[in-house]
Scaffold this active site. Structure first.
Site, PDB file in Angstrom:
ATOM      1  N   PRO A   1       0.818  -1.211   0.000  1.00 13.10           N
ATOM      2  CA  PRO A   1       0.000   0.000   0.000  1.00 13.10           C
ATOM      3  C   PRO A   1       0.853   1.263   0.000  1.00 13.10           C
ATOM      4  O   PRO A   1       1.938   1.292   0.587  1.00 13.10           O
ATOM      5  CB  PRO A   1      -0.774  -0.109   1.320  1.00 13.10           C
ATOM      6  N   GLY A   2       0.382   2.281  -0.683  1.00 11.50           N
ATOM      7  CA  GLY A   2       1.046   3.583  -0.649  1.00 11.50           C
ATOM      8  C   GLY A   2       0.019   4.631  -0.266  1.00 11.50           C
ATOM      9  O   GLY A   2      -0.075   5.080   0.871  1.00 11.50           O
ATOM     10  N   ARG A   3      -0.823   4.959  -1.249  1.00 10.41           N
ATOM     11  CA  ARG A   3      -1.837   5.992  -1.079  1.00 10.41           C
ATOM     12  C   ARG A   3      -2.717   5.766   0.154  1.00 10.41           C
ATOM     13  O   ARG A   3      -2.998   6.711   0.896  1.00 10.41           O
ATOM     14  CB  ARG A   3      -2.725   6.001  -2.323  1.00 10.41           C
TER      15      ARG A   3
ATOM     16  N   ARG B   1      -0.904  16.549  -8.961  1.00 10.74           N
ATOM     17  CA  ARG B   1      -2.044  15.659  -9.214  1.00 10.74           C
ATOM     18  C   ARG B   1      -3.222  16.342  -9.913  1.00 10.74           C
ATOM     19  O   ARG B   1      -3.776  15.769 -10.856  1.00 10.74           O
ATOM     20  CB  ARG B   1      -2.498  14.957  -7.927  1.00 10.74           C
TER      21      ARG B   1
ATOM     22  N   CYS C   1       3.984  29.395 -14.931  1.00 11.64           N
ATOM     23  CA  CYS C   1       3.619  29.880 -16.256  1.00 11.64           C
ATOM     24  C   CYS C   1       3.036  28.778 -17.124  1.00 11.64           C
ATOM     25  O   CYS C   1       3.623  28.414 -18.150  1.00 11.64           O
ATOM     26  CB  CYS C   1       4.841  30.492 -16.925  1.00 11.64           C
TER      27      CYS C   1
HETATM   28  C1  LIG Z   1       2.511   2.486  -7.169  1.00 14.50           C
HETATM   29  C2  LIG Z   1       2.638   1.075  -6.757  1.00 14.50           C
HETATM   30  C3  LIG Z   1       2.122   0.647  -5.527  1.00 14.50           C
HETATM   31  C4  LIG Z   1       1.351   1.540  -4.603  1.00 14.50           C
HETATM   32  O1  LIG Z   1       0.122   1.904  -5.104  1.00 14.50           O
HETATM   33  P1  LIG Z   1      -0.910   2.706  -4.186  1.00 14.50           P
HETATM   34  O2  LIG Z   1      -2.056   2.949  -5.072  1.00 14.50           O
HETATM   35  O3  LIG Z   1      -0.244   3.950  -3.748  1.00 14.50           O
HETATM   36  O4  LIG Z   1      -1.264   1.823  -3.022  1.00 14.50           O
HETATM   37  C5  LIG Z   1       2.334  -0.669  -5.161  1.00 14.50           C
HETATM   38  N1  LIG Z   1       2.999  -1.525  -5.971  1.00 14.50           N
HETATM   39  C6  LIG Z   1       3.501  -1.152  -7.164  1.00 14.50           C
HETATM   40  C7  LIG Z   1       4.235  -2.135  -7.985  1.00 14.50           C
HETATM   41  C8  LIG Z   1       3.336   0.151  -7.588  1.00 14.50           C
HETATM   42  O5  LIG Z   1       3.820   0.520  -8.775  1.00 14.50           O
END
Ligand SMILES: *Cc1c(COP(=O)(O)O)cnc(C)c1O
Length: 418
Positions: A274-276, A312, A342
């Site tokens: 997970p990231g987001r 974004r 700009c």
């Molecule tokens: C970007 C990415 C993630 C994370 O995605 P999220 O939508 O931020 O959870 C995980 N795995 C891979 C391979 C990614 O490219």
């Protein structure tokens, strides 16, 4: 759930007024909530508690060292996509045996660095890359631990730029060809096949694409096991969405409830990236109103944060809530909130109904903790913002604001021009 809430008419980051932080550190300013980050991280570890797992935070969503250290201290790993991310992850204290490495364009140098660092596995995206990893591992006289990234051809029903698991995308190996690629991989002398990987996209707001993709991968795993390929690590990627506007995405526990039953009777370690969903709502970007300008059919609110600070809205047409840092009783206007850059594409919000703001007042761009600072640039020669971490009543500078001299640090003027 995040900890950026109004108390009375003042927006707080945990127990600190955002206005105070904006004054102390200046704007544009990224502010993160420690307890939100921790809570979101733990939502994953709690949800998957019953199954062996590693939570590998996707560093590309937020690469600040202090934030990575926070996850490292709580048992987190990392999903990386470059040598730079590997460097940052290791330096932040993330153990190499919890690092997985995806990305379609790993260079020889990056492969060497990852092999030397003894990461958990490479998530390999093509046959060419597999051969290259085998070759480099051969020179180093070691075996490279590898998973193949499978493209399961699943539509995650998200923005086209952040969908990754369809046949037409550059990512992974088409699922129809996977058996053949695994056969090749298992014969390569310096490759150790340990896993399988998929990641179908980002900002996914339903569980069903995850379930459908996993089912396809499990069918493949059964075929592999008949062929004697033994998978230890099942990496299901990241991609769980967050609420930017009014989305109601599933929670980690909903994901776990749907995925874990499918894994019954299999002896695997699950990897989640997970990231987001961890960092997104744990951060805001605070900006100051510089000027107001009446346009033909709307007002322009010109602020000191631009597309170089948060890309974004420009890049994906993404929606971010904008909140006044101090709420006032004012009438509502139709406006575009734009930056100083700009480019006509430089905006934080378009055709938005907002309460009137005045010169010098601060706005908070919500949901800016993921793909915010990490996608920022120096376009228009703008020093990038500072980053602050709030923990209860305390606040810490976790990245200094860049200076003008940072902008030219790597420039060199050749002798003949001196
Ligand atoms: C970007 C990415 C993630 C994370 O995605 P999220 O939508 O931020 O959870 C995980 N795995 C891979 C391979 C990614 O490219």
């Amino acid at each position: 759930m995040h900890l950026f809430k109004y108390r009375g008419d003042e927006l707080f980051a945990e127990d600190v007024p955002v206005e105070k932080l904006a004054e102390e550190y200046g704007t544009p300013l990224y502010i993160y909530s420690y307890n939100t980050l921790l809570r979101h991280f733990r939502a994953y570890t709690d949800a998957f508690n019953d199954y062996p797992h590693i939570i590998c935070f996707a560093i590309k969503s937020n690469a600040n060292s202090a934030i990575l250290r926070l996850f490292a201290k709580n048992g987190g790993g990392a999903d990386i996509a470059s040598g730079g991310e590997l460097y940052i992850a290791l330096r932040a204290g993330i153990p190499p045996e919890k690092i997985v490495y995806a990305g379609v364009g790993k260079t020889e140098e990056e492969i060497r660095f990852a092999l030397r660092s003894r990461i958990l596995m490479f998530n390999v995206e093509s046959a060419d890359e597999l051969r290259e990893i085998n070759r480099v591992a051969g020179i180093m006289n070691i075996k490279a631990p590898v998973a193949l990234r499978i493209n399961p051809d699943i539509d995650p029903e998200t923005h086209p730029y952040i969908a990754t698991g369809l046949r037409k995308h550059k990512f992974g190996i088409p699922i129809e060809d996977a058996l053949e690629h695994y056969r090749v991989a298992s014969r390569l002398k310096n490759i150790n096949v340990v896993g399988i990987h998929k990641h179908i996209g980002s900002q996914i707001t339903k569980v069903s694409p995850f379930v459908d993709a996993l089912k396809r991968v499990l069918i493949l795993m059964d075929k592999l096991s008949i062929q004697g390929v033994n998978i230890k690590y099942l990496d299901v990627g990241g991609g769980l969405g967050i609420s930017y506007r009014d989305e109601e995405p599933p929670l980690p526990k909903d994901l776990a409830k749907s995925l874990i039953p499918l894994l019954k009777g299999r002896r695997l370690t699950l990897i989640i990236e997970p990231g987001r969903s961890i960092a997104g709502n744990a951060g805001i970007l605070v900006t100051k109103t510089l000027y107001l300008k009446r346009g033909e059919d709307r007002e322009f609110i010109i602020v000191d944060a631009g597309m170089n600070d948060l890309i974004r809205p420009s890049f994906y047409g993404a929606y971010h809530h904008l909140l006044p840092v101090i709420r006032k009783k004012r009438d509502t206007v139709l406006c575009d909130v734009v930056g100083p850059i700009c480019e006509s594409g430089d905006f934080l919000a378009r055709e938005r109904e907002l309460k009137r703001v005045k010169h010098g007042e601060h706005l908070a761009v919500m949901g800016a903790g993921a793909y915010g600072f990490s996608m920022s640039s120096n376009y228009n020669s703008r020093p990038r913002p500072a980053e602050v971490l709030v923990k209860g009543r305390e606040h810490f500078l976790i990245r200094e604001r860049e200076t003008y001299s940072d902008l030219v640090r790597n420039d060199r003027i050749p002798g003949f021009l001196r």
